[in-house]
Design a protein around this motif. Structure first.
Motif, mmCIF file in Angstrom:
data_model
loop_
_atom_site.group_PDB
_atom_site.id
_atom_site.type_symbol
_atom_site.label_atom_id
_atom_site.label_comp_id
_atom_site.label_asym_id
_atom_site.label_seq_id
_atom_site.Cartn_x
_atom_site.Cartn_y
_atom_site.Cartn_z
ATOM 1 N N LYS A 164 0.825 -1.205 0.000
ATOM 2 C CA LYS A 164 0.000 0.000 0.000
ATOM 3 C C LYS A 164 0.860 1.256 0.000
ATOM 4 N N ILE A 165 1.927 1.235 0.800
ATOM 5 C CA ILE A 165 2.803 2.394 0.876
ATOM 6 C C ILE A 165 3.636 2.527 -0.399
ATOM 7 N N LYS A 166 4.179 1.411 -0.877
ATOM 8 C CA LYS A 166 5.044 1.440 -2.057
ATOM 9 C C LYS A 166 4.300 1.959 -3.278
ATOM 10 N N GLU A 167 3.025 1.604 -3.408
ATOM 11 C CA GLU A 167 2.239 2.039 -4.554
ATOM 12 C C GLU A 167 2.089 3.551 -4.608
ATOM 13 N N GLN A 168 2.155 4.203 -3.464
ATOM 14 C CA GLN A 168 1.926 5.649 -3.398
ATOM 15 C C GLN A 168 3.160 6.474 -3.745
ATOM 16 N N TRP A 169 4.281 5.824 -4.041
ATOM 17 C CA TRP A 169 5.499 6.552 -4.391
ATOM 18 C C TRP A 169 5.662 6.685 -5.903
ATOM 19 N N LYS A 170 4.649 6.284 -6.650
ATOM 20 C CA LYS A 170 4.760 6.378 -8.103
ATOM 21 C C LYS A 170 4.633 7.835 -8.557
ATOM 22 N N ARG A 171 4.984 8.061 -9.797
ATOM 23 C CA ARG A 171 4.923 9.417 -10.359
ATOM 24 C C ARG A 171 3.470 9.907 -10.354
ATOM 25 N N PRO A 172 3.227 11.096 -9.800
ATOM 26 C CA PRO A 172 1.851 11.584 -9.686
ATOM 27 C C PRO A 172 1.247 11.943 -11.030
ATOM 28 N N SER A 173 -0.058 11.732 -11.131
ATOM 29 C CA SER A 173 -0.792 12.115 -12.329
ATOM 30 C C SER A 173 -1.374 13.503 -12.119
ATOM 31 N N VAL A 174 -0.601 14.528 -12.483
ATOM 32 C CA VAL A 174 -1.021 15.904 -12.239
ATOM 33 C C VAL A 174 -0.395 16.822 -13.286
ATOM 34 N N SER A 175 -1.195 17.767 -13.774
ATOM 35 C CA SER A 175 -0.706 18.715 -14.764
ATOM 36 C C SER A 175 0.026 19.866 -14.085
ATOM 37 N N VAL A 176 0.730 20.649 -14.875
ATOM 38 C CA VAL A 176 1.439 21.810 -14.339
ATOM 39 C C VAL A 176 0.451 22.797 -13.742
ATOM 40 N N GLN A 177 -0.682 23.002 -14.425
ATOM 41 C CA GLN A 177 -1.689 23.943 -13.929
ATOM 42 C C GLN A 177 -2.255 23.495 -12.586
ATOM 43 N N GLU A 178 -2.534 22.196 -12.470
ATOM 44 C CA GLU A 178 -3.063 21.683 -11.207
ATOM 45 C C GLU A 178 -2.021 21.784 -10.102
ATOM 46 N N SER A 179 -0.759 21.569 -10.448
ATOM 47 C CA SER A 179 0.308 21.679 -9.455
ATOM 48 C C SER A 179 0.360 23.080 -8.873
ATOM 49 N N ILE A 180 0.225 24.081 -9.749
ATOM 50 C CA ILE A 180 0.236 25.473 -9.289
ATOM 51 C C ILE A 180 -0.953 25.745 -8.380
ATOM 52 N N VAL A 181 -2.106 25.226 -8.767
ATOM 53 C CA VAL A 181 -3.303 25.418 -7.950
ATOM 54 C C VAL A 181 -3.120 24.796 -6.568
ATOM 55 N N TYR A 182 -2.576 23.590 -6.524
ATOM 56 C CA TYR A 182 -2.363 22.911 -5.243
ATOM 57 C C TYR A 182 -1.360 23.680 -4.384
ATOM 58 N N LEU A 183 -0.295 24.196 -5.021
ATOM 59 C CA LEU A 183 0.723 24.940 -4.279
ATOM 60 C C LEU A 183 0.136 26.186 -3.626
ATOM 61 N N ILE A 222 -6.062 33.030 0.983
ATOM 62 C CA ILE A 222 -7.405 32.435 0.910
ATOM 63 C C ILE A 222 -8.151 32.965 -0.309
ATOM 64 N N VAL A 223 -8.072 34.280 -0.519
ATOM 65 C CA VAL A 223 -8.749 34.891 -1.670
ATOM 66 C C VAL A 223 -8.171 34.364 -2.980
ATOM 67 N N ILE A 224 -6.836 34.344 -3.070
ATOM 68 C CA ILE A 224 -6.184 33.849 -4.288
ATOM 69 C C ILE A 224 -6.544 32.392 -4.546
ATOM 70 N N SER A 225 -6.568 31.586 -3.490
ATOM 71 C CA SER A 225 -6.898 30.163 -3.626
ATOM 72 C C SER A 225 -8.318 29.969 -4.132
ATOM 73 N N LEU A 226 -9.242 30.726 -3.590
ATOM 74 C CA LEU A 226 -10.638 30.612 -4.019
ATOM 75 C C LEU A 226 -10.793 30.987 -5.485
ATOM 76 N N VAL A 227 -10.093 32.033 -5.900
ATOM 77 C CA VAL A 227 -10.164 32.453 -7.304
ATOM 78 C C VAL A 227 -9.627 31.358 -8.217
ATOM 79 N N LEU A 228 -8.473 30.788 -7.870
ATOM 80 C CA LEU A 228 -7.878 29.736 -8.691
ATOM 81 C C LEU A 228 -8.744 28.484 -8.728
ATOM 82 N N LEU A 229 -9.297 28.107 -7.573
ATOM 83 C CA LEU A 229 -10.128 26.910 -7.522
ATOM 84 C C LEU A 229 -11.404 27.082 -8.334
#
Length: 231
Positions: free
Chosen positions: A5-24, A174-181
């Motif tokens: 279960k733990i080992k499976e979670q170390w794989k390369r994430p399925s995420v776009s550059v845009q989504e990465s910025i949003v998450y950050l 918070i404001v910036i995050s809401l706008v991006l989301l």
């Protein structure tokens, strides 16, 4: 099984550059909401004359101790916590549904902090980390987000940033995050509507997870004791 279960979670994430910025950006928005919540809880109990245990992540002063503290708070702690809460607990609970897995792992993550204001904030962060782990299929993004969140907290503590200054920054994020989301329209409410088809569903998942777990209630009791009595 746990190793897989733990080992499976170390794989390369399925995420776009845009989504990465949003998450950050979003992690600081979520932390901002948590900071407001934590300060509100602290003020409420202070007004009621009840002393809560305060969070202290200031550096002790000795160089060796400072280095150990920084490594633990900013690197080791986030990695170990993500392996445990998003790599093991979250994945172990997913057969009962992803929403429940996020809920339980997030609550346990908050209780683990053994402090009411910080724990309330950690619950929100835990929910967000759980969402990201499931959305990307990996704990690598949550480790990065967790490290960044802790680094900012450490820097603000070391630099002596006042609470009101931090809350101003939190409000902005918070404001910036809401706008991006809203722009990205990330469906937080539709993470997963059903569990894995090859797993038999229990009749009362909430009762099984919470009410029948002695470890959970021991953790709740420890959390309450450390929040109110370990001053």
């Amino acid at each position: 099984m746990f190793h897989c279960k733990i080992k499976e979670q170390w794989k390369r994430p399925s995420v776009s550059v845009q989504e990465s910025i949003v998450y950050l950006v979003a992690i600081f928005g979520v932390s901002g909401v948590g900071d407001f919540l934590g300060v509100g809880i602290q003020k409420l109990f202070d007004y009621a004359g009840i002393k809560l245990t305060e969070v202290d992540i200031s550096l002790p002063g000795n160089i060796a101790q400072n280095v150990i503290m920084v490594i633990y708070v900013c690197v080791l702690g986030p990695v170990l916590e993500e392996i445990l809460f998003r790599g093991l607990i979250l994945q172990s609970l997913r057969p009962w549904g992803d929403n429940l897995a996020i809920l339980v792992s997030g609550v346990l993550f908050g209780l683990m902090h053994l402090n009411l204001p910080q724990g309330a904030s950690a619950v929100l962060a835990g929910f967000f980390f759980g969402f990201v782990a499931i959305k990307t299929g990996s704990i690598l993004p949550t480790i990065v987000l967790h490290i960044l969140n802790n680094v900012v907290a450490m820097v603000s503590s070391v630099c002596g940033i006042e609470t009101y200054q931090m809350l101003i920054f939190d409000g902005f994020m918070i404001v910036i995050s809401l706008v991006l989301l809203l722009m990205r329209r990330i469906p937080f409410h539709e993470i997963s509507k059903k569990a894995s088809s090859n797993v038999v569903q229990p009749e009362h998942p909430y009762r099984v997870v919470f009410l029948q777990s002695a470890a959970f209630w021991v953790l709740v009791a420890l959390f309450a004791y450390c929040s109110f009595f370990s001053v």
